[in-house]
Scaffold this motif. Structure first.
Motif, PDB file in Angstrom:
ATOM      1  N   VAL A 159       0.840  -1.206   0.000  1.00 55.98           N
ATOM      2  CA  VAL A 159       0.000   0.000   0.000  1.00 55.98           C
ATOM      3  C   VAL A 159       0.873   1.254   0.000  1.00 55.98           C
ATOM      4  CG1 VAL A 159      -1.639   1.350   1.364  1.00 55.98           C
ATOM      5  CG2 VAL A 159      -1.974  -1.112   1.094  1.00 55.98           C
ATOM      6  N   ALA A 160       1.908   1.258   0.859  1.00 52.85           N
ATOM      7  CA  ALA A 160       2.778   2.431   0.962  1.00 52.85           C
ATOM      8  C   ALA A 160       3.540   2.680  -0.331  1.00 52.85           C
ATOM      9  CB  ALA A 160       3.758   2.253   2.127  1.00 52.85           C
ATOM     10  N   VAL A 161       4.156   1.629  -0.886  1.00 50.91           N
ATOM     11  CA  VAL A 161       4.951   1.779  -2.100  1.00 50.91           C
ATOM     12  C   VAL A 161       4.071   2.156  -3.293  1.00 50.91           C
ATOM     13  CG1 VAL A 161       6.426   0.565  -3.756  1.00 50.91           C
ATOM     14  CG2 VAL A 161       6.753   0.204  -1.302  1.00 50.91           C
ATOM     15  N   ALA A 162       2.941   1.477  -3.436  1.00 57.04           N
ATOM     16  CA  ALA A 162       2.046   1.751  -4.563  1.00 57.04           C
ATOM     17  C   ALA A 162       1.427   3.134  -4.466  1.00 57.04           C
ATOM     18  CB  ALA A 162       0.952   0.692  -4.627  1.00 57.04           C
ATOM     19  N   SER A 163       1.191   3.613  -3.255  1.00 57.71           N
ATOM     20  CA  SER A 163       0.581   4.935  -3.084  1.00 57.71           C
ATOM     21  C   SER A 163       1.465   6.039  -3.650  1.00 57.71           C
ATOM     22  CB  SER A 163       0.300   5.204  -1.609  1.00 57.71           C
ATOM     23  OG  SER A 163       1.516   5.369  -0.880  1.00 57.71           O
TER      24      SER A 163
ATOM     25  N   ALA B 218       4.136   5.263  -6.098  1.00 60.43           N
ATOM     26  CA  ALA B 218       4.525   4.936  -7.464  1.00 60.43           C
ATOM     27  C   ALA B 218       3.395   5.111  -8.473  1.00 60.43           C
ATOM     28  CB  ALA B 218       5.058   3.502  -7.522  1.00 60.43           C
ATOM     29  N   VAL B 219       2.212   4.613  -8.148  1.00 58.36           N
ATOM     30  CA  VAL B 219       1.111   4.601  -9.123  1.00 58.36           C
ATOM     31  C   VAL B 219       0.679   6.009  -9.543  1.00 58.36           C
ATOM     32  CG1 VAL B 219      -1.280   3.931  -9.501  1.00 58.36           C
ATOM     33  CG2 VAL B 219       0.306   2.324  -8.440  1.00 58.36           C
ATOM     34  N   PRO B 220       0.376   6.928  -8.606  1.00 55.05           N
ATOM     35  CA  PRO B 220      -0.053   8.269  -9.035  1.00 55.05           C
ATOM     36  C   PRO B 220       1.003   8.988  -9.870  1.00 55.05           C
ATOM     37  CG  PRO B 220      -0.533   7.931  -6.716  1.00 55.05           C
ATOM     38  CD  PRO B 220       0.344   6.802  -7.142  1.00 55.05           C
ATOM     39  N   VAL B 221       2.258   8.853  -9.502  1.00 52.01           N
ATOM     40  CA  VAL B 221       3.329   9.533 -10.234  1.00 52.01           C
ATOM     41  C   VAL B 221       3.448   8.984 -11.652  1.00 52.01           C
ATOM     42  CG1 VAL B 221       5.840   9.827 -10.377  1.00 52.01           C
ATOM     43  CG2 VAL B 221       4.647  10.230  -8.217  1.00 52.01           C
ATOM     44  N   LEU B 222       3.389   7.673 -11.804  1.00 51.00           N
ATOM     45  CA  LEU B 222       3.464   7.077 -13.133  1.00 51.00           C
ATOM     46  C   LEU B 222       2.256   7.457 -13.979  1.00 51.00           C
ATOM     47  CD1 LEU B 222       4.896   3.551 -12.231  1.00 51.00           C
ATOM     48  CD2 LEU B 222       6.075   5.410 -13.429  1.00 51.00           C
ATOM     49  N   VAL B 223       1.087   7.529 -13.349  1.00 47.88           N
ATOM     50  CA  VAL B 223      -0.119   7.948 -14.083  1.00 47.88           C
ATOM     51  C   VAL B 223       0.058   9.370 -14.626  1.00 47.88           C
ATOM     52  CG1 VAL B 223      -2.547   8.578 -13.822  1.00 47.88           C
ATOM     53  CG2 VAL B 223      -1.715   6.418 -12.887  1.00 47.88           C
ATOM     54  N   VAL B 224       0.567  10.263 -13.800  1.00 48.81           N
ATOM     55  CA  VAL B 224       0.787  11.649 -14.232  1.00 48.81           C
ATOM     56  C   VAL B 224       1.812  11.701 -15.367  1.00 48.81           C
ATOM     57  CG1 VAL B 224       1.708  13.894 -13.543  1.00 48.81           C
ATOM     58  CG2 VAL B 224       0.137  12.668 -12.031  1.00 48.81           C
TER      59      VAL B 224
ATOM     60  N   CYS C 220      10.674   4.452  -4.606  1.00 54.14           N
ATOM     61  CA  CYS C 220       9.665   4.228  -3.566  1.00 54.14           C
ATOM     62  C   CYS C 220      10.105   3.123  -2.607  1.00 54.14           C
ATOM     63  CB  CYS C 220       8.330   3.859  -4.206  1.00 54.14           C
ATOM     64  SG  CYS C 220       7.543   5.223  -5.091  1.00 54.14           S
ATOM     65  N   MET C 221      10.733   2.094  -3.145  1.00 53.60           N
ATOM     66  CA  MET C 221      11.245   1.015  -2.303  1.00 53.60           C
ATOM     67  C   MET C 221      12.284   1.553  -1.316  1.00 53.60           C
ATOM     68  SD  MET C 221      13.436  -2.359  -3.469  1.00 53.60           S
ATOM     69  CE  MET C 221      14.795  -1.307  -4.057  1.00 53.60           C
ATOM     70  N   SER C 222      13.198   2.369  -1.796  1.00 52.53           N
ATOM     71  CA  SER C 222      14.231   2.933  -0.922  1.00 52.53           C
ATOM     72  C   SER C 222      13.613   3.801   0.171  1.00 52.53           C
ATOM     73  CB  SER C 222      15.226   3.755  -1.747  1.00 52.53           C
ATOM     74  OG  SER C 222      15.897   2.939  -2.690  1.00 52.53           O
ATOM     75  N   ALA C 223      12.636   4.632  -0.214  1.00 51.80           N
ATOM     76  CA  ALA C 223      11.990   5.502   0.771  1.00 51.80           C
ATOM     77  C   ALA C 223      11.247   4.687   1.820  1.00 51.80           C
ATOM     78  CB  ALA C 223      11.015   6.451   0.064  1.00 51.80           C
ATOM     79  N   SER C 224      10.574   3.633   1.387  1.00 56.07           N
ATOM     80  CA  SER C 224       9.854   2.766   2.324  1.00 56.07           C
ATOM     81  C   SER C 224      10.815   2.104   3.308  1.00 56.07           C
ATOM     82  CB  SER C 224       9.082   1.694   1.548  1.00 56.07           C
ATOM     83  OG  SER C 224       8.499   0.749   2.419  1.00 56.07           O
TER      84      SER C 224
ATOM     85  N   ALA D 165       6.874  10.956  -5.402  1.00 57.85           N
ATOM     86  CA  ALA D 165       6.539   9.579  -5.035  1.00 57.85           C
ATOM     87  C   ALA D 165       7.071   9.226  -3.652  1.00 57.85           C
ATOM     88  CB  ALA D 165       7.114   8.618  -6.076  1.00 57.85           C
ATOM     89  N   GLN D 166       8.314   9.585  -3.374  1.00 60.25           N
ATOM     90  CA  GLN D 166       8.909   9.239  -2.088  1.00 60.25           C
ATOM     91  C   GLN D 166       8.237   9.991  -0.935  1.00 60.25           C
ATOM     92  OE1 GLN D 166      13.031  10.109  -3.018  1.00 60.25           O
ATOM     93  NE2 GLN D 166      13.468   7.951  -3.395  1.00 60.25           N
ATOM     94  N   THR D 167       7.820  11.220  -1.186  1.00 62.91           N
ATOM     95  CA  THR D 167       7.119  11.977  -0.150  1.00 62.91           C
ATOM     96  C   THR D 167       5.813  11.291   0.231  1.00 62.91           C
ATOM     97  OG1 THR D 167       8.076  14.071  -0.928  1.00 62.91           O
ATOM     98  CG2 THR D 167       6.086  14.201   0.435  1.00 62.91           C
ATOM     99  N   VAL D 168       5.070  10.838  -0.773  1.00 59.27           N
ATOM    100  CA  VAL D 168       3.812  10.147  -0.511  1.00 59.27           C
ATOM    101  C   VAL D 168       4.068   8.833   0.223  1.00 59.27           C
ATOM    102  CG1 VAL D 168       1.815   9.030  -1.564  1.00 59.27           C
ATOM    103  CG2 VAL D 168       2.654  11.188  -2.489  1.00 59.27           C
TER     104      VAL D 168
END
Length: 269
Positions: A92-96, A98-104, A129-133, A223-226
Motif C-alpha cells: 500500500v505504501a509503495v504503490a501509493s 509509485a502509481v499516481p506519479v506514473l499515471v501523471v 519508492c522502495m528505498s523511501a519505504s 513519489a517518495q514523499t507520498v
C-alpha cells in the motif's frame, strides 16, 4: 556507448576486486557480500536483458513486467524493515507513491506510452519508492525501540496509541527524503544521474537529457514523499509494524505491547 567486450569484462573484474580487497583488508565484513552482489547482478541483468527483448515489444507485457518489479520491491522493503508479515501494507505504501506519479507521467504525454518507456520509468520510480519505504521503516522502528519511555509516557498521559507513536516518529520521517532532496538540489553540479547519462548515451541531445532527468527527479521526490507519509500513517495505526514490535493490535489501531522482552533481538537485518 558501453558494449559487451573484453574491455568491459576487465573493467568489471578490476572494480569487483577493488571492492572485495579493500573490504577484506579493512575488515568491513562486506567482502563476501560484495562478491555475491556482483555475481547476482551479472546473472540478473543477463536474464532481464533476455526477458526485455521479448517484453518491450508489447505494452501489455511491459506492464506485466512493471508489476513484477513492484512485487520484488515490496518483498525487498518488507524484509529489510523486518515486517515480512505486513507486506500488504508495505505494498500500500509503495504503490501509493509509485502509481499516481506514473499515471501523471504517462497521462500527461511527457513520456510516450510504449514498452521501451514504461519499463525503465516504472523501474526508476518503483525503485525510489522502495528505498523511501525501507529508510522510513528502519528509522521509525529504530526510534520506537530507542524511545520506549516517550511512547509509554504518552500512553500514561491518556493519549491514544496512534498519537503516542506519532510523537516518537514524526521528527524522523523527513530523514528518509534526504537522499532524494540532496540529489535534486545538486543535480548537474555534483552528479549527472542515470537518466541524464542514459539519454546522452542513447543519442539524445543535452536538452533532452536534462528534460528527462528533471522529470525523473521531480517524480521521485513526489513519489517518495507520498510513500513516507502513507507509510508513517500505517505505522501509527499499527498496520505496518515489524515482528519484534507487535504483540497485538487491539487497542485503537495500535500495538498493545509493542516492545519485546529484555534482551530480545530486533527483527531488522
Amino acid at each position: 556507448m558501453t558494449t559487451l567486450s573484453v574491455h568491459l569484462v576487465v573493467a568489471l573484474a578490476v572494480l569487483t576486486a577493488l571492492a572485495v580487497v579493500v573490504a577484506a583488508l579493512s575488515r568491513l565484513g562486506t567482502a563476501r557480500p560484495d562478491a555475491v552482489a556482483v555475481a547476482r547482478a551479472v546473472g540478473q541483468l543477463a536474464l532481464v536483458s533476455l526477458v526485455l527483448t521479448a517484453v518491450l515489444g508489447r505494452v501489455v507485457w511491459s506492464l506485466a513486467f512493471a508489476v513484477v518489479m513492484l512485487g520484488v520491491a515490496v518483498a525487498t522493503s518488507a524484509r529489510r524493515i523486518g515486517a515480512g508479515r505486513a507486506w500488504p501494507w508495505v505494498l500500500v505504501a509503495v504503490a501509493s507513491g509509485a502509481v499516481p506519479v506514473l499515471v501523471v507521467i504517462f497521462a500527461s504525454g511527457a513520456v510516450p506510452w510504449t514498452g521501451p518507456a514504461i519499463v525503465p520509468m516504472a523501474g526508476i520510480v518503483i525503485g525510489g519508492c522502495m528505498s523511501a519505504s525501507s529508510l522510513n521503516g528502519r528509522r521509525c522502528f529504530a526510534a520506537l525501540r530507542e524511545e520506549r519511555d516517550t511512547y509509554e509516557g504518552a500512553l500514561a498521559l491518556g493519549l491514544e496509541v496512534p498519537v503516542a507513536i506519532r510523537l516518537v516518529i514524526s521528527r524522523h520521517r523527513s530523514e528518509s527524503l534526504v537522499p532524494g532532496l540532496d540529489q535534486t538540489r545538486t543535480v548537474g553540479l555534483v552528479t549527472l544521474p542515470g537518466a541524464f547519462v542514459g539519454v546522452l548515451l542513447g543519442g539524445g541531445s543535452p536538452a533532452q537529457a536534462g528534460a528527462a532527468q528533471l522529470l525523473v527527479l521531480v517524480g521521485l521526490l513526489a513519489a517518495q514523499t507520498v510513500v513516507v507519509v502513507v507509510g508513517s500513517w500505517l505505522v501509527e495505526r499499527g498496520r505496518l509494524v515489524p515482528t519484534d514490535l507487535v504483540a497485538a493490535t487491539r487497542r485503537r489501531g495500535g500495538p498493545v505491547e509493542p516492545w519485546p522482552a529484555e534482551g530480545a533481538q530486533p527483527g531488522l537485518r
